[in-house]
Design a protein around this motif. Structure first.
Motif, PDB file in Angstrom:
ATOM      1  N   UNK A   1      19.129  50.991  52.419  1.00 17.79           N
ATOM      2  CA  UNK A   1      20.485  51.532  52.219  1.00 17.79           C
ATOM      3  C   UNK A   1      20.516  53.054  52.148  1.00 17.79           C
ATOM      4  N   UNK A   2      19.467  53.704  52.625  1.00 14.83           N
ATOM      5  CA  UNK A   2      19.431  55.165  52.476  1.00 14.83           C
ATOM      6  C   UNK A   2      19.138  55.874  53.795  1.00 14.83           C
TER       7      UNK A   2
ATOM      8  N   UNK B   1      20.389  60.175  50.756  1.00 14.80           N
ATOM      9  CA  UNK B   1      21.760  59.669  50.645  1.00 14.80           C
ATOM     10  C   UNK B   1      21.708  58.149  50.544  1.00 14.80           C
ATOM     11  N   UNK B   2      22.285  57.603  49.470  1.00 12.74           N
ATOM     12  CA  UNK B   2      22.353  56.147  49.297  1.00 12.74           C
ATOM     13  C   UNK B   2      23.771  55.681  49.609  1.00 12.74           C
ATOM     14  N   UNK B   3      23.865  54.609  50.358  1.00  9.54           N
ATOM     15  CA  UNK B   3      25.189  54.080  50.703  1.00  9.54           C
ATOM     16  C   UNK B   3      25.534  52.856  49.863  1.00  9.54           C
ATOM     17  N   UNK B   4      26.788  52.777  49.425  1.00  9.97           N
ATOM     18  CA  UNK B   4      27.268  51.564  48.772  1.00  9.97           C
ATOM     19  C   UNK B   4      28.271  50.881  49.708  1.00  9.97           C
ATOM     20  N   UNK B   5      28.385  49.551  49.568  1.00 10.28           N
ATOM     21  CA  UNK B   5      29.199  48.781  50.493  1.00 10.28           C
ATOM     22  C   UNK B   5      30.702  48.976  50.300  1.00 10.28           C
TER      23      UNK B   5
END
Lengths: 268, 64
Positions: B29-30, B58-62
């Protein structure tokens, strides 16, 4: 003698005030737009000013329509947007609203990619209607855009974006908007395009679920070619669903960053 | 080393993959940029980190 542009045509006039000029050329119409700004009173006109005069309720000739649609754009902005090419990966809550905003702004070439069809649970936040149910999102969105501005070039691809096809799908774009739902897919697109394409700038989104303050949604420049819009925290999950207001705020952030980048501004 | 704007002291020589695991990042997720260059996921194990590196993770959330 002074030169002005009225509804796209160059004219020479000896008059210096808007109402006198309109009288001179016998032009009727109650909406007066001078250099992209609607004016309600008479004013002094300068050399090379662009005047658009619109008669309410009348549908203009096709050749004048494009000009009138773009009448509220600041001059010099329209031309830059008209030749731009922007991709949107995913046409859900972010992508559909973002596409509509970019179309209204006059971005000339849009590449829209999604594999899914419109279903009822989309209607709480995505730009689709009951009569789109069951149709591919790409087609439903292209149809809407043609009703907003028929002079845009909208290319659609009805497929899933993968590590293999991402560069091919979006290769010709200056900017790509990441508008997926699933976090792993967001990361996949960003990693793939930044690694394989040396120029593309990505405007991504992360964190816009629920109804906490919309003020927490921001645009940040995270990498040399990556901007991220959102609050970075509020993920969509049970008890924290996606809702139209914050999703639209986030899509608006993305669209505005795209606009800024197309006009040469890199600051978020 | 600088990570997302904060100074972090690197004690041992580690590769990027080890560093991310140690700091509990979900690598699916990054995205990671080192010294203004994106690091392709396939290279995480080969990229060694040093004191002077600047990392942006950078981490992504749904949701979308």
């Amino acid at each position: 003698m002074m030169r002005v542009v009225i509804n796209g045509e160059k004219k020479e006039t000896t008059k210096y005030f808007l109402y006198d000029i309109l009288k001179e050329f016998k032009i009727g119409g109650e909406v007066h737009i001078v250099n992209g700004f609607q004016v309600k009173e008479d004013l002094k006109i300068k050399e090379n000013d662009a005047l658009i005069i619109i008669e309410k309720g009348k549908i203009p000739d096709r050749d004048k329509l494009e000009l009138m649609i773009s009448a509220r754009h600041t001059p010099n902005v329209f031309e830059k947007l008209k030749c731009a090419r922007v991709g949107i990966a995913g046409l859900g809550g972010l992508g559909s609203n973002l596409a509509i905003a970019l179309a209204r702004t006059g971005v000339g070439n849009l590449v829209l990619v999604d594999y899914d069809v419109v279903e009822p649970s989309n209607l709480n936040r995505q730009s689709y209607f009951i009569n789109h149910l069951g149709r591919p999102k790409t087609e439903a969105l292209k149809e809407q855009i043609s009703q907003i501005n028929p002079y845009l070039n909208v290319e659609i691809q009805n497929c899933k974006v993968t590590q293999k096809n991402a560069a091919e799908l979006f290769g010709g774009c200056q900017i790509v908007c990441e508008a997926f739902d699933v976090s792993q897919e967001k990361a996949m697109l960003v990693n793939t395009l930044l690694s394989e394409e040396k120029k593309i700038i990505i405007v991504a989104a992360s964190g816009m679920a629920g109804y906490t303050s919309a003020n927490d949604i921001k645009t940040q420049k995270k990498m040399s070619r990556l901007y991220v819009c959102g609050d970075l925290e509020n993920e969509a999950k049970q008890g924290n669903g996606l809702m139209a207001p914050r999703v639209q705020v986030c899509a608006g952030h993305q669209a505005n960053m795209v606009l800024r980048l197309l006009l040469g501004i890199e600051q978020p | 080393m600088k990570v997302n704007g904060s100074e972090i002291l690197l004690k041992d020589s580690v590769n990027l993959q080890e560093f991310l695991e140690k700091h509990q990042y979900d690598t699916t997720k990054i995205a990671v940029e080192k010294n203004s260059e994106i690091i392709p996921k396939a290279n995480y194990k080969e990229v060694m980190l040093s004191d002077t590196d600047v990392l942006e993770i950078v981490s992504f959330v749904g949701g979308g």
